[in-house]
Design an enzyme around this catalytic site. Structure first.
Site, PDB file in Angstrom:
ATOM      1  N   ALA A   4       0.840  -1.211   0.000  1.00 34.63           N
ATOM      2  CA  ALA A   4       0.000   0.000   0.000  1.00 34.63           C
ATOM      3  C   ALA A   4       0.866   1.248   0.000  1.00 34.63           C
ATOM      4  O   ALA A   4       0.673   2.153  -0.814  1.00 34.63           O
ATOM      5  CB  ALA A   4      -0.918  -0.029   1.212  1.00 34.63           C
ATOM      6  N   HIS A  37       4.922 -13.325 -14.439  1.00 32.56           N
ATOM      7  CA  HIS A  37       5.383 -12.260 -15.334  1.00 32.56           C
ATOM      8  C   HIS A  37       5.927 -12.811 -16.666  1.00 32.56           C
ATOM      9  O   HIS A  37       5.537 -12.368 -17.747  1.00 32.56           O
ATOM     10  CB  HIS A  37       6.477 -11.425 -14.666  1.00 32.56           C
ATOM     11  CG  HIS A  37       6.082 -10.865 -13.326  1.00 32.56           C
ATOM     12  ND1 HIS A  37       4.802 -10.492 -13.033  1.00 32.56           N
ATOM     13  CD2 HIS A  37       6.810 -10.589 -12.201  1.00 32.56           C
ATOM     14  CE1 HIS A  37       4.756 -10.035 -11.787  1.00 32.56           C
ATOM     15  NE2 HIS A  37       5.952 -10.087 -11.263  1.00 32.56           N
ATOM     16  N   LYS A  44      17.809 -13.440  -9.343  1.00 37.71           N
ATOM     17  CA  LYS A  44      18.149 -12.340  -8.433  1.00 37.71           C
ATOM     18  C   LYS A  44      19.665 -12.341  -8.260  1.00 37.71           C
ATOM     19  O   LYS A  44      20.326 -13.337  -8.492  1.00 37.71           O
ATOM     20  CB  LYS A  44      17.490 -12.565  -7.077  1.00 37.71           C
ATOM     21  CG  LYS A  44      15.976 -12.691  -7.169  1.00 37.71           C
ATOM     22  CD  LYS A  44      15.280 -11.802  -6.181  1.00 37.71           C
ATOM     23  CE  LYS A  44      13.804 -11.691  -6.509  1.00 37.71           C
ATOM     24  NZ  LYS A  44      13.293 -10.350  -6.419  1.00 37.71           N
TER      25      LYS A  44
HETATM   26  C1  BG6 Z   1       7.537  -8.833  -8.251  1.00 38.59           C
HETATM   27  C2  BG6 Z   1       8.393  -9.864  -7.582  1.00 38.59           C
HETATM   28  O1  BG6 Z   1       6.337  -9.410  -8.720  1.00 38.59           O
HETATM   29  O2  BG6 Z   1       8.244  -8.266  -9.356  1.00 38.59           O
HETATM   30  C3  BG6 Z   1       9.705  -9.260  -7.130  1.00 38.59           C
HETATM   31  O3  BG6 Z   1       7.694 -10.382  -6.469  1.00 38.59           O
HETATM   32  C4  BG6 Z   1      10.393  -8.560  -8.278  1.00 38.59           C
HETATM   33  O4  BG6 Z   1      10.562 -10.249  -6.590  1.00 38.59           O
HETATM   34  C5  BG6 Z   1       9.434  -7.605  -8.972  1.00 38.59           C
HETATM   35  O5  BG6 Z   1      11.498  -7.836  -7.741  1.00 38.59           O
HETATM   36  C6  BG6 Z   1      10.062  -7.009 -10.216  1.00 38.59           C
HETATM   37  O6  BG6 Z   1       9.252  -6.000 -10.711  1.00 38.59           O
HETATM   38  P1  BG6 Z   1       9.876  -4.848 -11.623  1.00 38.59           P
HETATM   39  O7  BG6 Z   1       8.694  -4.073 -12.079  1.00 38.59           O
HETATM   40  O8  BG6 Z   1      10.805  -4.064 -10.736  1.00 38.59           O
HETATM   41  O9  BG6 Z   1      10.620  -5.519 -12.721  1.00 38.59           O
END
Ligand code: BG6
Ligand code: NDP
Length: 509
Positions: free
Chosen positions: A36, A258, A355
């Site tokens: 949030a 994603h 990561k």
């Molecule tokens: C999130 C994951 O959904 O997406 C995270 O839980 C990750 O681990 C993040 O860091 C990455 O998002 P973005 O928009 O920064 O690429």
């Protein structure tokens, strides 16, 4: 408003900017939490200050903690990027928070939701009003909260929409249970399952690049494409979020949602229209043709500290105090997907995410077949089309050209559409801005439907269960490296070629 084409959304957005008097209440469930303060309130602020929230919108925070609006403001302001704002926009911060209310209450008691409803009704004052509920909550309370919203808090003179964040379950069975629960309470057009990658500029652009250009259509298939690599790389580790992460691992955290969504947009057939249902039907169709993953299709890795690295880089995953000792949860994964349809049979789709790698990068890389019958003595290299999602959005196509000047040799170069150069000064909206605005507009194009979710979990669940049961030890890779070399070998074995000969000259330097 069940379904909108992108054209009508543009019209709705334009209408929204005018004040048509309809009231809206945006309820942030879990207002005291991390999501949030870091994402939802800042996003509402960005929409508000750009005049993109409907004028008559009240934001109501709901959580168990005792909080005032001043407390909430203090928590959120550090994430609202106020130092980049113009003096005129800074004047809007006070009115933004004046349009906020906060209600303290539990997530499980009827009386708490009845009280929330009476606050909402008093804000509506008997007028027509639409209600949006954003579940910025841990999955453990998804079920009671959605049940209570249904029984006590549905709008009487307007629509009600519920926005849900991942995780949508942790395997096929738990996801199906959640879907059945939600499906028993709400119709599909009331549910907005967020995958924030679907709100990113270049992910949305995949549809236009593919279906708005004649040059790509005829070659977008197994006759011309050798392999497709979809990557997500992050240069930092779990950073104290290890407790959450360890329970999920990188496959559930990034790949199952994603990256698989990006794969769908890169691989699906052309939808009949740009209506949400037509697009989502095509995504489901392509998912249905993907075989479930097996352990032999993946490389799993876990980062270890780099003794020569700086700061956090010295610390391996297992040294994060929030990670259980001896954990075998992967922080890196590469997996090879096979799409068994006429367009893609035999073309490997290689998804990788990790990561604590060497850079931040998300991209789609389409590698074309070698030129048959090379007359340049092996001098031709594969064409590659790269859609870079982040950082620095770009589309570039690696191609061969005559080395300029007197020679007659082929040389690698690129056709380059770098957004920062082509669209100078353009401020790209954040993914959450687009998606929240879409919910106001009733557009579900960029949200996940329950059958997509079911197919996604079907592909991953056997592998995830095998990993959980057999606990294979992930391959160690150094913090700040490109990941395990075994991943490069897997990619090579699946028709991804890296020559190391391509050198990019940044024209802006
Ligand atoms: C999130 C994951 O959904 O997406 C995270 O839980 C990750 O681990 C993040 O860091 C990455 O998002 P973005 O928009 O920064 O690429
Ligand atoms: P490269 O030839 O460097 O890399 C091609 C691919 O091979 C990448 O997927 C890379 O992935 C992978 N790779 C790198 N090293 C190895 C290895 N040892 N074994 C196997 N695979 C490997 O080309 P790029 O397209 O990455 O371009 C090079 C640079 O130029 C990039 O920084 C790019 O952003 C930049 N560029 C920028 C443009 C723009 O801004 N418009 C246009 C063109 C290029 P990995 O992520 O693992 O390294």
């Amino acid at each position: 408003m069940a379904e909108q084409s992108s054209d009508s959304i543009a019209r709705i957005k334009a209408t929204m900017m005018q004040d048509d008097g309809t009231k809206h209440i945006f309820v942030v469930m879990g207002a005291s939490g991390d999501l949030a303060k870091k994402k939802i309130y800042p996003t509402l602020w960005w929409l508000y200050k750009d005049g993109l929230l409907p004028k008559n919108t009240t934001i109501v925070g709901y959580a168990r903690s005792v909080l005032t609006i001043t407390d909430l403001r203090k928590k959120c302001e550090p994430f609202m990027k106020l130092k980049d704002e113009t003096p005129d926009n800074l004047k809007k911060v006070d009115p933004f928070f004046s349009a906020n209310r906060y209600v303290k209450g539990s997530y499980t008691e009827d009386s708490a939701f009845e009280q929330l409803n009476s606050v909402l009704e008093s804000l509506e004052g008997g007028d027509p009003c639409n209600r949006l509920f954003y579940l910025a909550l841990p999955p453990s309370v998804f079920k009671p909260v959605t049940s209570h919203i249904k029984s006590s808090c549905m709008g009487k003179k307007g629509w009600t929409r519920v926005i849900v964040e991942k995780p949508f379950g942790r395997d096929l069975q738990s996801s199906n249970e959640l879907s059945e629960h939600l499906g028993g309470l709400y119709t599909e057009d009331q549910l907005y399952r967020i995958d924030h990658y679907l709100g990113k500029e270049m992910v949305q652009n995949l549809l236009i690049l593919r279906f708005g250009n004649r040059i790509f259509g005829p070659i977008w298939n197994r006759d011309s494409i050798a392999s497709v690599m979809i990557s997500f790389k992050e240069p930092f580790g779990t950073q104290g979020r290890g407790g959450y992460f360890d329970d999920f691992g990188i496959i559930r955290d990034v790949m199952q949602n994603h990256l698989l969504q990006v794969l769908c947009l890169a691989a699906m057939e052309k939808p009949a229209t740009t209506n949400a249902e037509d697009i989502r039907n095509e995504k489901v169709k392509v998912l249905k043709t993907i075989e479930a993953l097996e352990l032999k299709d993946v490389v799993l890795g876990q980062y270890v500290g780099d003794p020569d690295g700086e700061g956090d880089a010295k610390e391996g995953y297992l040294e994060d105090p929030t990670v259980p000792r001896g954990s075998v949860t992967p922080t890196y994964a590469m997996a090879v997907f096979r799409i068994k349809n006429e367009r893609w049979d035999g073309v490997p789709f290689i998804l990788r995410c990790g990561k604590a790698l060497n850079e931040r990068k998300a991209e789609v890389r389409i590698q074309f077949n070698d030129v048959p019958g090379d007359i340049f003595g092996g001098g031709t290299k594969r064409n590659e089309l790269v859609v870079r999602v982040q950082p620095n959005e770009a589309v570039y196509c690696k191609m061969m050209t005559k080395s300029p000047g007197m020679s007659f040799n082929p040389e690698e170069t690129e056709l380059d559409l770098t957004y920062g150069s082509r669209y100078k000064g353009l401020k790209m909206p954040d993914a959450y801005e687009r998606l929240i605005l879409d919910v106001f507009c009733g557009s579900q194009i960029h949200f996940v439907r329950s059958d997509e979710l079911r197919e996604a979990w079907r592909i991953f669940t056997p592998l995830l269960h095998k990993i959980e049961n057999e606990k294979p030890k992930p391959i160690e890779y150094k913090y700040g490296s490109r990941g395990p070399v075994e991943a490069d070998e897997l990619a090579k074995a699946h028709n991804f070629t890296f020559t190391g000969t391509y050198k990019w000259k940044n024209p802006n330097l």
